[in-house]
Design a protein around this motif. Structure first.
Motif, short mmCIF file in Angstrom:
data_model
loop_
_atom_site.label_atom_id
_atom_site.label_comp_id
_atom_site.label_asym_id
_atom_site.label_seq_id
_atom_site.Cartn_x
_atom_site.Cartn_y
_atom_site.Cartn_z
N MET A 30 0.86 -1.19 0.00
CA MET A 30 0.00 0.00 0.00
C MET A 30 0.89 1.23 0.00
O MET A 30 1.91 1.26 0.69
N ALA A 31 0.50 2.22 -0.78
CA ALA A 31 1.24 3.48 -0.83
C ALA A 31 0.34 4.60 -0.34
O ALA A 31 -0.79 4.74 -0.81
N ALA A 32 0.83 5.36 0.62
CA ALA A 32 0.16 6.58 1.06
C ALA A 32 0.93 7.73 0.42
O ALA A 32 2.14 7.85 0.62
N ILE A 33 0.23 8.52 -0.36
CA ILE A 33 0.89 9.56 -1.14
C ILE A 33 0.35 10.93 -0.73
O ILE A 33 -0.86 11.18 -0.81
N GLU A 34 1.27 11.78 -0.33
CA GLU A 34 0.92 13.19 -0.10
C GLU A 34 1.19 13.92 -1.40
O GLU A 34 2.32 13.97 -1.88
N ARG A 35 0.12 14.44 -1.96
CA ARG A 35 0.24 15.09 -3.27
C ARG A 35 0.73 16.53 -3.13
O ARG A 35 0.50 17.19 -2.12
N ARG A 36 1.40 16.99 -4.18
CA ARG A 36 1.79 18.39 -4.25
C ARG A 36 0.54 19.22 -4.48
O ARG A 36 -0.30 18.90 -5.29
N ARG A 37 0.45 20.29 -3.74
CA ARG A 37 -0.73 21.15 -3.85
C ARG A 37 -0.81 21.77 -5.25
O ARG A 37 0.18 22.19 -5.81
N GLY A 38 -2.03 21.79 -5.76
CA GLY A 38 -2.28 22.46 -7.03
C GLY A 38 -1.95 21.65 -8.27
O GLY A 38 -2.16 22.13 -9.38
N GLU A 39 -1.47 20.41 -8.12
CA GLU A 39 -1.15 19.60 -9.29
C GLU A 39 -2.21 18.54 -9.50
O GLU A 39 -2.62 17.86 -8.56
N ALA A 40 -2.66 18.40 -10.72
CA ALA A 40 -3.66 17.39 -11.05
C ALA A 40 -3.02 16.00 -10.99
O ALA A 40 -1.82 15.85 -11.22
N TRP A 41 -3.82 15.00 -10.67
CA TRP A 41 -3.32 13.63 -10.59
C TRP A 41 -3.58 12.93 -11.92
O TRP A 41 -4.70 12.94 -12.44
N ASP A 42 -2.56 12.29 -12.45
CA ASP A 42 -2.63 11.59 -13.73
C ASP A 42 -2.56 10.08 -13.49
O ASP A 42 -1.47 9.52 -13.36
N TRP A 43 -3.73 9.42 -13.40
CA TRP A 43 -3.74 7.98 -13.12
C TRP A 43 -3.06 7.18 -14.21
O TRP A 43 -2.31 6.24 -13.93
#
Length: 124
Positions: A30-43
């Motif tokens: 399992m990966a817990a990912i803290e995303r960079r603010r303001g960047e769209a996620w590209d699955w």
């Protein structure tokens, strides 16, 4: 593996750990990912990134996006609570997903999918 994940655009921090899945030998990644603010996620890009950079056994079966990953005083990721929450939608804060073996894509993990995974009716 955390360094591979943080190499993907939009990932600020990543914690990788194993969770127990009923009727599955060992633990699932399992990966817990803290995303960079303001960047769209590209699955699609993320799937391509993990497929290109990780052996099949190391590809996370679950991905979650907590608002923030906590660090210790020595700047190590705190994983114990994440491990305890595992992939239970009643416990996990924020969106989380499972890797569907058949489509090789990540799908949202809701209460129904959680039950199907626990009954071994969804292959990870």
């Amino acid at each position: 593996m955390e360094s591979i994940l943080t190499g993907f655009p939009g990932v600020e921090l990543a914690a990788v750990y194993g969770v127990v899945v009923p009727n599955m030998p060992g633990k699932a990644g399992m990966a817990a990912i803290e995303r960079r603010r303001g960047e769209a996620w590209d699955w699609k890009g993320f799937v391509r990134h993990v497929n290109d950079n990780l052996p099949p056994y190391a590809i996370p079966r679950f991905v979650r996006f907590p608002r923030r990953l906590e660090l210790t005083d020595t700047h190590k990721l705190k994983k114990q609570l994440l491990k305890e929450e595992a992939f239970d939608p009643e416990k996990v804060d924020g969106p989380h997903y499972y890797r569907d073996f058949a489509t090789r894509s990540y799908l949202e993990l809701d209460a129904e999918a959680f039950e199907l995974i626990n009954r071994n009716e969804i292959t990870l």
